[in-house]
Design an enzyme around this catalytic site. Structure first.
Site, short mmCIF file in Angstrom:
data_model
loop_
_atom_site.label_atom_id
_atom_site.label_comp_id
_atom_site.label_asym_id
_atom_site.label_seq_id
_atom_site.Cartn_x
_atom_site.Cartn_y
_atom_site.Cartn_z
N LYS A 235 0.84 -1.19 0.00
CA LYS A 235 0.00 0.00 0.00
C LYS A 235 0.88 1.26 0.00
CE LYS A 235 -3.73 2.03 2.70
NZ LYS A 235 -4.73 1.81 3.73
N GLU B 40 10.61 -4.75 4.47
CA GLU B 40 10.69 -6.14 4.02
C GLU B 40 10.33 -6.25 2.54
OE1 GLU B 40 9.14 -4.99 6.67
OE2 GLU B 40 9.17 -6.41 8.35
N GLY C 296 -4.93 -2.53 5.15
CA GLY C 296 -4.21 -3.71 4.66
C GLY C 296 -4.92 -5.02 4.96
N ARG C 297 -5.36 -5.18 6.20
CA ARG C 297 -5.96 -6.47 6.57
C ARG C 297 -7.37 -6.65 6.03
NH1 ARG C 297 -5.11 -3.07 10.63
NH2 ARG C 297 -6.74 -2.42 12.06
N GLU D 279 -5.06 -7.48 14.98
CA GLU D 279 -4.60 -6.14 14.62
C GLU D 279 -5.75 -5.15 14.74
OE1 GLU D 279 -2.78 -5.87 10.73
OE2 GLU D 279 -1.64 -4.10 11.28
N HIS E 29 -4.83 -34.09 17.42
CA HIS E 29 -3.76 -34.95 17.91
C HIS E 29 -2.68 -34.18 18.62
CE1 HIS E 29 -5.39 -38.49 15.80
NE2 HIS E 29 -5.92 -37.54 15.06
N LYS F 93 7.53 -0.88 12.39
CA LYS F 93 8.15 -0.54 11.11
C LYS F 93 9.37 0.35 11.30
CE LYS F 93 4.19 -1.27 8.11
NZ LYS F 93 3.43 -0.85 6.95
C1 G6Q Z 1 -2.63 -4.06 7.88
C2 G6Q Z 1 -1.38 -3.51 8.42
C3 G6Q Z 1 -0.12 -4.17 7.94
C4 G6Q Z 1 0.27 -3.80 6.50
C5 G6Q Z 1 1.70 -4.25 6.25
C6 G6Q Z 1 2.16 -3.97 4.84
O1 G6Q Z 1 -3.75 -3.69 8.18
O2 G6Q Z 1 -1.35 -2.16 8.31
O3 G6Q Z 1 -0.17 -5.56 8.05
O4 G6Q Z 1 -0.61 -4.40 5.60
O5 G6Q Z 1 2.55 -3.64 7.17
O6 G6Q Z 1 2.08 -2.61 4.53
P1 G6Q Z 1 2.24 -2.14 3.06
O7 G6Q Z 1 1.16 -2.74 2.24
O8 G6Q Z 1 2.18 -0.64 3.08
O9 G6Q Z 1 3.59 -2.62 2.57
#
Ligand code: G6Q
Length: 550
Positions: free
Chosen positions: A214, A220, A275-276, A361, A392, A512
């Site tokens: 986003k 990463e 994001g989620r 989250e 199990h 982050k």
């Molecule tokens: C989701 C969070 C988090 C985010 C990641 C990746 O709700 O904010 O999990 O999706 O940190 O972020 P970017 O898409 O900006 O790389």
């Protein structure tokens, strides 16, 4: 905060319904499920709800009709209906980030109108979907070719958190519907092993990377994206190859362009989509490439069906509302701060991991919307594994441990891979587990089996462990959409009761930036001057001493 429409009791625990629930809990806390069932032979059919293709049996929760009545009253006092309207109408309910929360617009039909700041966002959503479909068709039909003229056979999604967990979960869940002549992989971790293992047997000439971020600023993802670029160019030796082997999903067009990805191959989304909550946006491009546009649209219809159910069904028959209220009851009155999600469907093996992010989250918050300390425990800890595997291992603790672990069992009446007795055995286990957790095995039953008296206490299962059972006909793209939306709205319901912001993630944001100070201390050639605590200093020194340069 006009949208809350809650009655004017500033504190949750001062609301009449909350106080009535607290009193009611004292009266019913030692009621056993076997008693509730024997007193009411219809309970297992009565305490159920059905909607948008899913059947919810919540009868094996430690609730009476009075509990449900009071929980529904609590939803009324907390202004849940107003909150739902506020979300669907694009109000800025993510108050700490001053953003609307409109994942429901991602699956709205083209004729709907949902405005943010006076702009109808639905046409933009459908324009991006159409762009995704055109691109996905061209890759799947092999008219999109790599730099050397070879067709794309491998798709690698690079992203993390919300830009990874949804795509991975959806790919695994819908693998049955996916192109079997293409390989789909997902790289999220900055640990080079993730990248190395995902690419080791692939040919860059046939590989397409989707960089999902986003912000296009996540350490990463950008690190992996640059490694992917180097991996590609090592073989293709031409910068122009980037345009044929990389596409991006981002709201940061500038960052994408700087990386060298053609803006024509950038799929956008919006700051009102967290994001989620984004697996059905362009973040789901890998899903569409795997299952095709038609199946992707079917998944969106499933989401939409549950959205409509959530928005328009009276609360006493509303699946997400009931599940959310029961989660509050279990968490705050029964003191069970955890939920095990147990899908009896192997394709849903990543569903618990996906839900961990969605639920934890969203509702892992310690303050209310007004910034006051939360008075009661908020977001429970979600985790789980597919059945029957978990039976199990950790089910032992759920049956006989001292912690109370409410469980969500998820099953499908038809298998996607029918094979002799397998599916009957699978479902028999699901039903047996919910039965055993509810009713247990008493010392009298065990003694009657001739068990020596010293062994009896070890074998007793007290039962009275709450469970929900969610049943659907078959796992399809549509059912997956229904299921995800069910949990999204259940999480929303919980957040509305707790009066928290379920849509920010300041703890994740902190993560982050935390490593940024230490990175140069690990990378510098000279011994750095360390100013951390003695433990962190010693760990850094030890790492510098023992690491092996590549
Ligand atoms: C989701 C969070 C988090 C985010 C990641 C990746 O709700 O904010 O999990 O999706 O940190 O972020 P970017 O898409 O900006 O790389």
């Amino acid at each position: 905060m006009s949208y809350t429409k809650a009655t004017p009791y500033p504190r949750l625990t001062e609301r009449p319904a909350w106080q009535a629930l607290a009193k009611h809990y004292r009266q019913v806390h030692d009621l056993h499920l076997w008693r509730l069932f024997s007193d009411d032979p219809q309970r297992g059919e009565r305490l159920t709800a059905e909607g948008a293709g899913l059947y919810l049996d919540y009868s094996k929760n430690r609730v009476t009709d009075e509990t449900i009545k009071l929980l529904l009253q609590l939803a009324g006092e907390c202004g849940l209906a107003g909150r739902i309207d506020a979300m669907f109408s694009g109000q800025k309910i993510n108050t700490s980030e001053e953003r609307a929360v409109l994942h429901v617009a991602l699956r709205a039909s083209a004729s709907e109108r949902i405005e943010v700041d006076g702009v109808n966002v639905v046409p933009e959503v459908h324009a991006v979907l159409a762009h995704m479909a055109t691109f996905s068709d061209s890759v799947r039909s092999k008219s999109w070719l790599g730099h050397t003229g070879r067709a794309i056979r491998n798709v690698i999604n690079i992203g993390i958190g919300g830009s990874d967990l949804g795509p991975v979960m959806a790919y695994e869940a819908l693998r049955h519907y996916s192109r079997r002549d293409m390989t789909f992989r997902f790289i999220s971790n900055v640990d080079g092993t993730d990248f190395a293992e995902a690419t080791r047997d692939l040919d860059p000439e046939e590989t397409l990377f989707i960089i999902c971020s986003k912000t296009f600023a996540t350490l990463e993802t950008l690190t992996n994206a640059h490694s992917a670029r180097a991996w590609c160019l090592r073989k293709l030796k031409d910068e122009r190859a980037v345009q044929r082997h990389f596409v991006a999903v981002s709201t940061n067009a500038e960052g994408v362009e700087e990386f060298g990805i053609d803006t024509a191959n950038t799929f956008g989304f919006w700051d009102w989509d967290g994001g989620r909550y984004s697996m059905e946006s362009a973040i789901g491009l890998s899903t569409m490439l795997a299952i095709g546009a038609e199946n992707f649209y079917a998944m969106l219809s499933g989401f939409h069906a549950m959205d409509t159910h959530f928005r328009s069904t009276p609360f006493d028959r509303n699946l997400p509302v009931l599940m959310g209220l029961l989660a509050v009851w279990n968490n705050d009155f029964l003191g069970a701060n955890t939920v095990a999600v147990l899908p009896y469907e192997h394709y849903l093996k990543r569903f618990p991991a996906y839900l961990q992010q969605l639920a934890m989250e969203s509702n892992g918050k310690h303050v209310t919307l007004e910034g006051a300390q939360a008075e009661v425990p908020t977001g429970p800890i979600y985790w789980g594994e597919p059945g029957t595997n978990g039976q199990h291992s950790f089910y032992q603790l759920i049956h006989q441990g001292t912690a109370l672990v409410p469980c969500d069992f998820i099953g499908f009446c038809q298998s996607l891979n029918p094979m002799g007795r397998h599916h009957d055995l699978l479902l028999a286990n699901l039903f047996a587990q919910t039965e055993a957790l509810a009713f247990g095995k008493t010392k009298e039953q065990i003694a009657a089996e001739g068990t020596p008296s010293w062994l009896v206490p070890h074998r007793v299962c007290e039962g009275n462990r709450p469970t929900n059972t969610i049943l659907a006909e078959r796992l399809t793209p549509g059912t997956l959409g229904q299921l995800v939306a069910l949990y999204e709205h259940s999480v929303f319901t919980q957040g509305a009761i707790w009066n928290i912001d379920s849509f920010d993630q300041w703890g994740v944001e902190l993560g982050k930036v935390l490593a940024q100070r230490i990175i140069p201390e690990l990378e510098s050639a000279d011994e750095p001057k360390l100013g951390h605590d003695s433990s962190t200093n010693a760990l850094i020194r030890r790492y510098r001493r023992l690491r092996k340069e590549p």
